[in-house]
Enzyme design. Structure first.
Site, PDB file in Angstrom:
ATOM      1  N   ASP A  11       0.880  -1.171   0.000  1.00  9.84           N
ATOM      2  CA  ASP A  11       0.000   0.000   0.000  1.00  9.84           C
ATOM      3  C   ASP A  11       0.918   1.221   0.000  1.00  9.84           C
ATOM      4  OD1 ASP A  11      -1.541   2.178   0.692  1.00  9.84           O
ATOM      5  OD2 ASP A  11      -2.539   1.205   2.388  1.00  9.84           O
ATOM      6  N   TYR A 236       1.539   0.983  14.776  1.00  9.00           N
ATOM      7  CA  TYR A 236       0.594   0.738  13.687  1.00  9.00           C
ATOM      8  C   TYR A 236       0.824   1.699  12.532  1.00  9.00           C
ATOM      9  CZ  TYR A 236      -3.703   0.163  11.041  1.00  9.00           C
ATOM     10  OH  TYR A 236      -4.606  -0.067  10.042  1.00  9.00           O
ATOM     11  N   LYS A 239      -2.742  -1.995   7.998  1.00  8.80           N
ATOM     12  CA  LYS A 239      -2.994  -3.409   8.278  1.00  8.80           C
ATOM     13  C   LYS A 239      -2.147  -4.270   7.337  1.00  8.80           C
ATOM     14  CE  LYS A 239      -5.176  -5.790  11.286  1.00  8.80           C
ATOM     15  NZ  LYS A 239      -4.796  -5.693  12.690  1.00  8.80           N
TER      16      LYS A 239
HETATM   17  P1  13P Z   1      -4.859  -0.257   5.155  1.00  8.12           P
HETATM   18  O1  13P Z   1      -3.979  -1.168   5.959  1.00  8.12           O
HETATM   19  O2  13P Z   1      -5.518  -0.961   4.053  1.00  8.12           O
HETATM   20  O3  13P Z   1      -4.070   0.922   4.707  1.00  8.12           O
HETATM   21  O4  13P Z   1      -6.038   0.247   6.087  1.00  8.12           O
HETATM   22  C1  13P Z   1      -5.711   0.931   7.232  1.00  8.12           C
HETATM   23  C2  13P Z   1      -6.843   1.423   8.035  1.00  8.12           C
HETATM   24  O5  13P Z   1      -6.577   1.749   9.187  1.00  8.12           O
HETATM   25  C3  13P Z   1      -8.213   1.527   7.509  1.00  8.12           C
HETATM   26  O6  13P Z   1      -9.095   2.130   8.440  1.00  8.12           O
HETATM   27 MG    MG Z   2      -3.913   2.283   3.362  1.00 10.77          MG
HETATM   28 MG    MG Z   3      -4.533  -2.015   2.500  1.00 13.67          MG
END
Ligand code: 13P
Ligand code: MG
Ligand code: MG
Length: 376
Positions: A11, A236, A239
């Protein structure tokens, strides 16, 4: 010939939230792939997206964990990051967690799934077919139940009763919380150690399937990305959104057997702020995340390898079919159901898994304010 399939995803920014990359970002990655094919680095390649994750699907002769291939993927993501940054996208460069990887992007942020095998079009693989699953808004163990059912449960894969598969499959399972000194891996055979496998895979926040092998033929059936981004970054950042590369047919489960467990739309960790439980909804490739509370999504592409190792002229998009509409509806029903209890209990991840460190900061402040009241 020896051939390697490499699936590398990251990402590196998305439009108006964690939705999808811009067209320019995808086009720049496609151009890089075309150049790499011309230069002979790659035999073939395809660029897709699932939610905000860009996925590079490549075939080549350089082997697994190859520096040139990994740095090519890194450079491609850097190029897309610059475009994301230029148009003010959210989270530009989100998954690129180091300044420059030392030669392998594993441990640097991008997710990697790779398999190297002899491609001679003879028994037991007269034809080579494979699938690529990509999931967005998910924790790293998102495929644990799904691949367990496809590779170890004849209720989902009747093919397990056939002579070519009846010995079962070997599971390599990684402890993702334990990164000291390298990868901590256990190897367990199904069906002999079915319950031990289940014991580990039930906890998808800690344990994940790393690879699966045919016990009869020793051939690798599956490879999955299993890095936990928060273990790399120390906080964090996004994800994990795992990818899975799975060889299919013949000595391995067929696509219909592999996809049948996805009708379960299991609750997985992830979703909004990476901190909730929501069902995993199968979607066509190149689907943005715009559903309620970032409902997690998963795509499934199928490929056949030509005699010279090419695959991308035509692929099949398994979840782009009305047959999955009913399943998508089930996912949304389950999503609305669990969201109806908001922040309470299982609707959110347990404290240790809450992903935005901000949630934990709020908690820490509150804990300090507790006062001891002596019992009478
Ligand atoms: P991603 O990991 O897909 O960037 O999503 C992160 C997120 O916190 C969505 O609310
Ligand atoms: Mg993202
Ligand atoms: Mg993602």
């Amino acid at each position: 010939m020896r051939i390697t399939l490499s699936v590398i995803k990251a990402d590196v920014g998305s439009i108006g939230g964690h939705t999808k990359p811009t067209d320019k970002m995808i086009d720049s990655a496609k151009k890089k792939i075309t150049q790499a094919i011309k230069k002979g680095l790659l035999i073939d390649g395809l660029v897709t997206y699932t939610g905000d994750d860009i996925c590079l699907i490549m075939s080549h002769k350089k082997g697994t964990d190859n520096k040139q291939i990994h740095l090519f993927a890194w450079d491609t993501f850097i190029g897309a990051t610059k475009l994301a940054d230029a148009c003010g996208c959210y989270g530009a460069g989100q998954d690129l967690l180091v300044d420059a990887p030392s030669g392998n992007v594993r441990g640097a942020g991008p997710g990697v799934a790779e398999i190297t095998f002899d491609f001679n079009r003879k028994e037991p693989r007269p034809a080579e077919s494979f699938m690529v699953f990509a999931a967005d808004k998910c924790g790293p163990g998102a495929y644990n139940l799904l691949l367990f059912l496809a590779f170890a449960d004849p209720m989902y894969c009747a093919g397990l009763m056939l002579p070519k598969m009846i010995k079962g499959f070997r599971f390599e399972i990684i402890d993702m919380n334990n990164v000291k000194g390298g990868d901590h891996i256990i190897t367990l055979d199904a069906p002999d150690h079915l319950y031990e496998i289940a014991m580990l895979l039930r906890d998808g926040e800690r344990f994940g399937i790393k690879a699966i092998y045919s016990r009869e033929y020793g051939e690798q059936a599956a490879s999955l990305s299993t890095d936990r981004l928060h273990s790399i970054a120390g906080k964090y950042t996004g994800k994990d959104d795992p990818v899975a590369l799975v060889r299919t047919q013949g000595i391995f489960p067929a696509p219909e057997e592999l996809t049948s467990p996805f009708a379960k739309v299991p609750y997985v960790g992830g979703d909004a702020r990476g901190s909730h439980n929501m069902p995993l909804m199968p979607v066509p490739i190149n689907t943005p995340v715009t559903g309620m509370y970032c409902i997690p999504i998963v795509s499934a592409l199928g490929f056949s390898l030509t005699p010279n190792g090419k695959f991308s002229e035509q692929y099949i998009d398994f979840f782009d079919n009305p047959a999955w509409d009913y399943v998508r509806l089930q996912a949304q029903k389950k999503a609305i159901e669990i969201r109806s209890q908001g922040w309470y209990g299982n609707a959110m991840l347990p404290y240790d898994e809450l992903e935005y460190s901000g949630f934990k900061d709020t908690m820490k402040k509150l804990l300090k304010k507790f006062k001891v009241r002596k019992r009478a």
